[in-house]
Design an enzyme around this catalytic site. Structure first.
Site, mmCIF file in Angstrom:
data_model
loop_
_atom_site.group_PDB
_atom_site.id
_atom_site.type_symbol
_atom_site.label_atom_id
_atom_site.label_comp_id
_atom_site.label_asym_id
_atom_site.label_seq_id
_atom_site.Cartn_x
_atom_site.Cartn_y
_atom_site.Cartn_z
ATOM 1 N N LYS A 11 0.817 -1.224 0.000
ATOM 2 C CA LYS A 11 0.000 0.000 0.000
ATOM 3 C C LYS A 11 0.849 1.273 0.000
ATOM 4 O O LYS A 11 2.061 1.219 0.243
ATOM 5 C CB LYS A 11 -0.926 -0.046 1.216
ATOM 6 C CG LYS A 11 -1.994 -1.146 1.128
ATOM 7 C CD LYS A 11 -2.979 -1.053 2.292
ATOM 8 C CE LYS A 11 -4.098 -2.080 2.151
ATOM 9 N NZ LYS A 11 -5.094 -1.959 3.250
ATOM 10 N N TYR A 51 -12.577 -2.648 -3.270
ATOM 11 C CA TYR A 51 -13.247 -2.512 -1.968
ATOM 12 C C TYR A 51 -14.770 -2.512 -2.079
ATOM 13 O O TYR A 51 -15.447 -2.156 -1.114
ATOM 14 C CB TYR A 51 -12.732 -1.264 -1.248
ATOM 15 C CG TYR A 51 -11.313 -1.445 -0.752
ATOM 16 C CD1 TYR A 51 -11.014 -2.420 0.205
ATOM 17 C CD2 TYR A 51 -10.259 -0.675 -1.256
ATOM 18 C CE1 TYR A 51 -9.711 -2.630 0.639
ATOM 19 C CE2 TYR A 51 -8.948 -0.869 -0.821
ATOM 20 C CZ TYR A 51 -8.687 -1.852 0.134
ATOM 21 O OH TYR A 51 -7.400 -2.075 0.568
ATOM 22 N N ASN A 114 -2.391 0.399 6.841
ATOM 23 C CA ASN A 114 -1.964 -0.899 7.376
ATOM 24 C C ASN A 114 -1.086 -1.714 6.413
ATOM 25 O O ASN A 114 -1.103 -2.936 6.425
ATOM 26 C CB ASN A 114 -3.159 -1.696 7.899
ATOM 27 C CG ASN A 114 -4.148 -2.049 6.811
ATOM 28 O OD1 ASN A 114 -3.952 -1.693 5.651
ATOM 29 N ND2 ASN A 114 -5.193 -2.772 7.177
ATOM 30 N N HIS A 117 -2.272 -5.407 1.519
ATOM 31 C CA HIS A 117 -3.566 -6.044 1.305
ATOM 32 C C HIS A 117 -3.311 -7.483 0.887
ATOM 33 O O HIS A 117 -2.387 -7.742 0.121
ATOM 34 C CB HIS A 117 -4.340 -5.332 0.179
ATOM 35 C CG HIS A 117 -5.524 -6.128 -0.309
ATOM 36 N ND1 HIS A 117 -6.754 -6.043 0.287
ATOM 37 C CD2 HIS A 117 -5.636 -7.052 -1.306
ATOM 38 C CE1 HIS A 117 -7.594 -6.874 -0.335
ATOM 39 N NE2 HIS A 117 -6.940 -7.491 -1.310
ATOM 40 N N GLU A 128 -10.214 -10.397 -7.395
ATOM 41 C CA GLU A 128 -9.311 -9.251 -7.246
ATOM 42 C C GLU A 128 -8.141 -9.246 -8.234
ATOM 43 O O GLU A 128 -7.732 -8.181 -8.710
ATOM 44 C CB GLU A 128 -8.758 -9.226 -5.810
ATOM 45 C CG GLU A 128 -9.833 -8.935 -4.771
ATOM 46 C CD GLU A 128 -9.314 -9.069 -3.335
ATOM 47 O OE1 GLU A 128 -8.125 -9.397 -3.147
ATOM 48 O OE2 GLU A 128 -10.119 -8.825 -2.409
#
Ligand code: DAT
Ligand code: MG
Length: 149
Positions: A11, A51, A114, A117, A128
Site C-alpha cells: 500500500k 473494496y 496498514n 492487502h 481481485e
C-alpha cells in the site's frame, strides 16, 4: 494442500516508507513465487472495485482515497495455501492487534495505513487479481525446466 494464487498489494504508506523490498523479501524467503508484479498508481475505478464489498461502510471512501493517493505495488503471489499464508504473514487488519513477526505487526500502527492487502478467500482472489493483471501477465512457474523449490 493446493497451490493457489493470491493478490498482495503493497500500500501507499509502505511504498513511501521504502518497504517494498523488505515486504517482497518475506514472501520470497517463505518460498512463494512472485508470479506477477507491477508498480502502479491505482485508478479510482480499481480501488472502488477492490473494496466493493465494503460499500456503505464508514471507511470505504477514505480507503479508496488513500489507495489512490500515491503509487502502490500489485503482486500475484503463488504457492501452497498462498491465500491463507499471505493473510497470516500480513497480520491482523488492525496493526495494533497484529502479531509481532507479521508485516502489519512489525511495520504498521494504524488501521487506515496498514501496509499491505491480501485476498481473504479463493473467491476474493479470483475476483481481485483481474482488477490488476491480465491472464497473460501472470507467469506459470510450473513451466520452468529448472526447479529449485
Ligand atoms: P483486510 O485488509 O485485513 O482484509 P478489511 O477487508 O476488513 O481488512 O478492510 C479493508 C481495508 O479497509 C483495511 O485493510 C483498512 C481499511 N479499514 C478497515 N476497517 C477500518 C476502520 N475501522 N477504520 C479505517 N479503515 C479501515
Ligand atoms: Mg479484506
Amino acid at each position: 494442500m493446493e497451490k493457489q494464487r493470491t493478490l498482495l498489494l503493497i500500500k501507499p504508506d509502505s511504498v513511501h516508507r521504502g518497504l517494498i523490498g523488505r515486504i517482497i523479501n518475506r514472501f520470497e524467503e517463505k518460498g512463494f513465487n512472485i508470479s506477477a508484479m507491477k508498480l502502479i498508481w491505482m485508478k479510482r475505478e480499481q480501488a472502488e472495485d477492490l473494496y466493493s464489498p465494503h460499500v456503505g461502510k464508514s471507511f470505504y471512501e477514505p480507503t479508496v482515497e488513500y489507495m489512490t493517493s500515491s503509487p502502490i505495488v500489485a503482486v500475484v503471489v503463488g504457492g501452497f495455501d498462498a491465500i491463507n499464508q499471505v493473510r497470516k504473514m500480513n497480520g491482523a487488519t488492525r496493526p495494533n492487534e497484529a502479531d509481532p513477526g507479521s508485516i502489519r505487526g512489525d511495520f504498521g500502527q494504524r488501521v487506515d495505513n496498514n501496509c499491505v492487502h491480501g485476498s481473504d478467500s479463493l473467491e476474493s482472489a479470483l475476483r481481485e487479481i483481474p482488477i490488476f493483471f491480465k491472464d497473460e501477465e501472470i507467469l506459470d512457474y510450473e513451466r520452468c525446466i529448472y526447479r529449485w523449490l
